[in-house]
Design a protein around this motif. Structure first.
Motif, short mmCIF file in Angstrom:
data_model
loop_
_atom_site.label_atom_id
_atom_site.label_comp_id
_atom_site.label_asym_id
_atom_site.label_seq_id
_atom_site.Cartn_x
_atom_site.Cartn_y
_atom_site.Cartn_z
N ILE A 123 0.99 -1.01 0.11
CA ILE A 123 0.08 0.09 0.10
C ILE A 123 0.84 1.18 -0.24
O ILE A 123 1.31 1.73 1.04
CB ILE A 123 -0.84 0.06 1.11
CG1 ILE A 123 -1.52 -1.29 1.71
CG2 ILE A 123 -2.09 1.18 1.16
CD1 ILE A 123 -2.48 -1.89 0.74
N LEU A 124 1.29 1.79 -1.15
CA LEU A 124 1.99 2.97 -1.30
C LEU A 124 1.58 4.25 -0.97
O LEU A 124 0.31 4.46 -1.67
CB LEU A 124 2.83 2.91 -2.89
CG LEU A 124 3.37 4.07 -3.14
CD1 LEU A 124 4.75 4.28 -2.56
CD2 LEU A 124 3.62 4.27 -4.61
N CYS A 125 2.00 4.88 -0.02
CA CYS A 125 1.27 6.33 0.41
C CYS A 125 1.98 7.29 -0.29
O CYS A 125 3.28 7.35 -0.10
CB CYS A 125 1.29 6.45 2.02
SG CYS A 125 0.53 5.11 2.97
N ILE A 126 1.30 8.08 -0.82
CA ILE A 126 1.87 9.66 -1.40
C ILE A 126 0.95 10.53 -0.92
O ILE A 126 -0.11 10.42 -0.62
CB ILE A 126 1.92 9.49 -3.11
CG1 ILE A 126 0.48 9.02 -3.53
CG2 ILE A 126 2.76 8.40 -3.60
CD1 ILE A 126 0.44 9.31 -5.10
N GLY A 127 1.65 11.78 -1.03
CA GLY A 127 0.50 13.15 -0.86
C GLY A 127 1.48 14.12 -0.71
O GLY A 127 2.75 14.32 -0.51
N ASN A 157 4.53 -6.38 -9.06
CA ASN A 157 3.53 -6.35 -10.25
C ASN A 157 2.00 -6.23 -9.55
O ASN A 157 1.45 -6.10 -10.58
CB ASN A 157 3.48 -7.87 -10.84
CG ASN A 157 3.50 -8.83 -9.78
OD1 ASN A 157 3.14 -8.46 -8.57
ND2 ASN A 157 3.64 -10.22 -9.92
N THR A 158 1.79 -6.18 -8.45
CA THR A 158 0.47 -5.64 -8.06
C THR A 158 0.64 -4.55 -7.12
O THR A 158 1.61 -4.45 -6.24
CB THR A 158 -0.50 -6.61 -7.32
OG1 THR A 158 0.09 -6.99 -6.36
CG2 THR A 158 -0.58 -7.72 -8.10
N LEU A 159 -0.47 -3.38 -6.95
CA LEU A 159 -0.26 -2.60 -6.01
C LEU A 159 -1.26 -1.73 -5.74
O LEU A 159 -2.27 -1.68 -6.52
CB LEU A 159 0.70 -1.22 -6.80
CG LEU A 159 1.18 0.01 -6.05
CD1 LEU A 159 1.99 -0.26 -4.98
CD2 LEU A 159 1.76 0.71 -7.41
N THR A 160 -1.35 -0.99 -4.56
CA THR A 160 -2.43 -0.16 -4.09
C THR A 160 -1.92 0.97 -3.64
O THR A 160 -0.90 0.95 -3.13
CB THR A 160 -3.33 -0.96 -2.97
OG1 THR A 160 -3.98 -2.08 -3.33
CG2 THR A 160 -4.54 0.01 -2.44
N LYS A 188 -3.77 7.08 -11.43
CA LYS A 188 -4.34 5.96 -12.22
C LYS A 188 -3.67 6.11 -13.75
O LYS A 188 -3.17 5.31 -14.15
CB LYS A 188 -5.75 5.49 -12.45
CG LYS A 188 -6.61 5.31 -10.95
CD LYS A 188 -8.17 4.90 -11.05
CE LYS A 188 -8.43 4.70 -9.48
NZ LYS A 188 -9.79 4.24 -9.35
N ASP A 189 -4.04 7.10 -14.20
CA ASP A 189 -3.43 7.56 -15.71
C ASP A 189 -1.84 7.37 -15.73
O ASP A 189 -1.18 6.82 -16.26
CB ASP A 189 -3.77 8.80 -16.10
CG ASP A 189 -4.81 8.97 -16.55
OD1 ASP A 189 -5.64 7.84 -16.65
OD2 ASP A 189 -5.42 10.32 -16.70
N LEU A 200 -2.57 -2.09 -11.08
CA LEU A 200 -2.79 -1.12 -9.91
C LEU A 200 -4.37 -1.28 -9.40
O LEU A 200 -5.48 -1.31 -10.26
CB LEU A 200 -2.99 0.30 -10.40
CG LEU A 200 -3.43 1.38 -9.35
CD1 LEU A 200 -2.59 1.43 -8.19
CD2 LEU A 200 -3.49 2.90 -10.00
N ARG A 201 -4.48 -2.04 -8.25
CA ARG A 201 -5.67 -2.68 -7.75
C ARG A 201 -6.78 -1.71 -7.31
O ARG A 201 -7.92 -1.83 -7.54
CB ARG A 201 -5.55 -3.65 -6.89
CG ARG A 201 -4.81 -4.85 -7.32
CD ARG A 201 -4.78 -5.71 -6.53
NE ARG A 201 -4.42 -7.13 -6.92
CZ ARG A 201 -3.96 -8.33 -6.49
NH1 ARG A 201 -3.39 -8.03 -5.22
NH2 ARG A 201 -3.60 -9.39 -6.94
N ALA A 202 -6.11 -0.56 -6.64
CA ALA A 202 -7.02 0.34 -6.05
C ALA A 202 -6.39 1.44 -5.77
O ALA A 202 -5.12 1.75 -5.51
CB ALA A 202 -7.61 -0.37 -4.83
#
Ligand code: PGA
Length: 251
Positions: A123-127, A157-160, A188-189, A200-202
């Protein structure tokens, strides 16, 4: 498996705390499915919560992992340990870790890959900060954080992703839901166009999510869920947020 609502307990909790939490949550949660729900407790409680008989099936994960898998790293916990303890995900790059523990983009990339190696959903946090927002830099900062984190990965290969404006965390104020929605669309883009091999799952929103504001937030199409701090510390409040999510999106 994807995650929609994650409780980030930060540096809070005890055995008595989580026992009371589950009693409250179970009393107030109206859904029948627990898929998509997760708790990131302090790591010492991880396996006990994963196995706790009153846990109805909520996944557990860590608030952080080390950037190395083993070695002379006093005080750290590894991705494989989290997996061994029953964890299914790990929060990575939370702004409190970036600010208080000096986490760099290179650390975050290494952690994302290690999470992937041990089948933990990262669960990668950005802000952006308040100052960056005031200077209209939100979009460029978020793009930079995503690209810096993902460019260094080779296994992921998968990420939230959790979009968490630093100025909204623990403050009781949030961006307008429509604004969050368009930022999620942009995130998402960026991932789809530049990192097409990553699923990108969510994209979750985090920062002062509560039972009061979650309906307006979850109504937005591109907001796939939330990372909840303060309002996740009471089982009843977290259940209320989850009930609202279920009503609007269905877990
Ligand atoms: P908050 O924290 O819900 O208390 O604002 C969110 C977070 O830091 O993940």
């Amino acid at each position: 498996m994807g995650f929609n609502l994650l409780a980030n307990w930060k540096l809070n909790g005890s055995q008595a705390f989580y026992q009371r939490w589950f009693a409250e949550f179970n009393q107030h949660y109206e859904g029948s499915s627990y898929i998509g729900l997760g708790i990131a407790p302090p790591s010492v409680f991880l396996s006990a919560i994963a196995e706790y008989p009153s846990n109805p099936g909520i996944a557990v994960g860590s608030q952080n992992i080390d950037r190395f898998s083993s070695g002379a790293r006093t005080g750290e916990i590894s991705s494989s340990m989290v997996q061994d303890a029953g964890g299914l995900f790990s929060i990575i790059g939370h702004s409190e870790r970036r600010a208080n523990f000096g986490e760099s983009d290179a650390d975050i990339s290494a952690k994302l890959d290690l999470a992937a190696q041990y089948s933990l959903e990262p669960i990668l946090c950005i802000g952006e900060s308040e100052e960056e927002r005031a200077k209209n830099k939100t979009e460029s900062i978020l793009k930079h954080q995503v690209v810096q984190a993902l460019e260094g990965c080779s296994v992921l290969n998968t990420l939230t992703i959790a979009y968490e404006p630093v100025w909204a965390i623990g403050r009781g104020s949030t961006p307008e839901p429509q604004e969050i929605n368009s930022i999620h669309e942009m995130i998402k883009d960026v991932v789809q166009s530049r990192f097409s091999s990553i699923d990108l799952r969510a994209v979750l929103y985090g920062g002062s999510v509560s039972a009061k504001n979650s309906e307006s937030i979850f109504k937005e199409k591109e907001i796939d869920g939330a990372l909840v701090g303060g309002a996740s510390l009471q089982g009843e409040d977290f259940a209320s947020v989850a009930n609202i999510f279920n009503d609007l999106k269905r877990l």
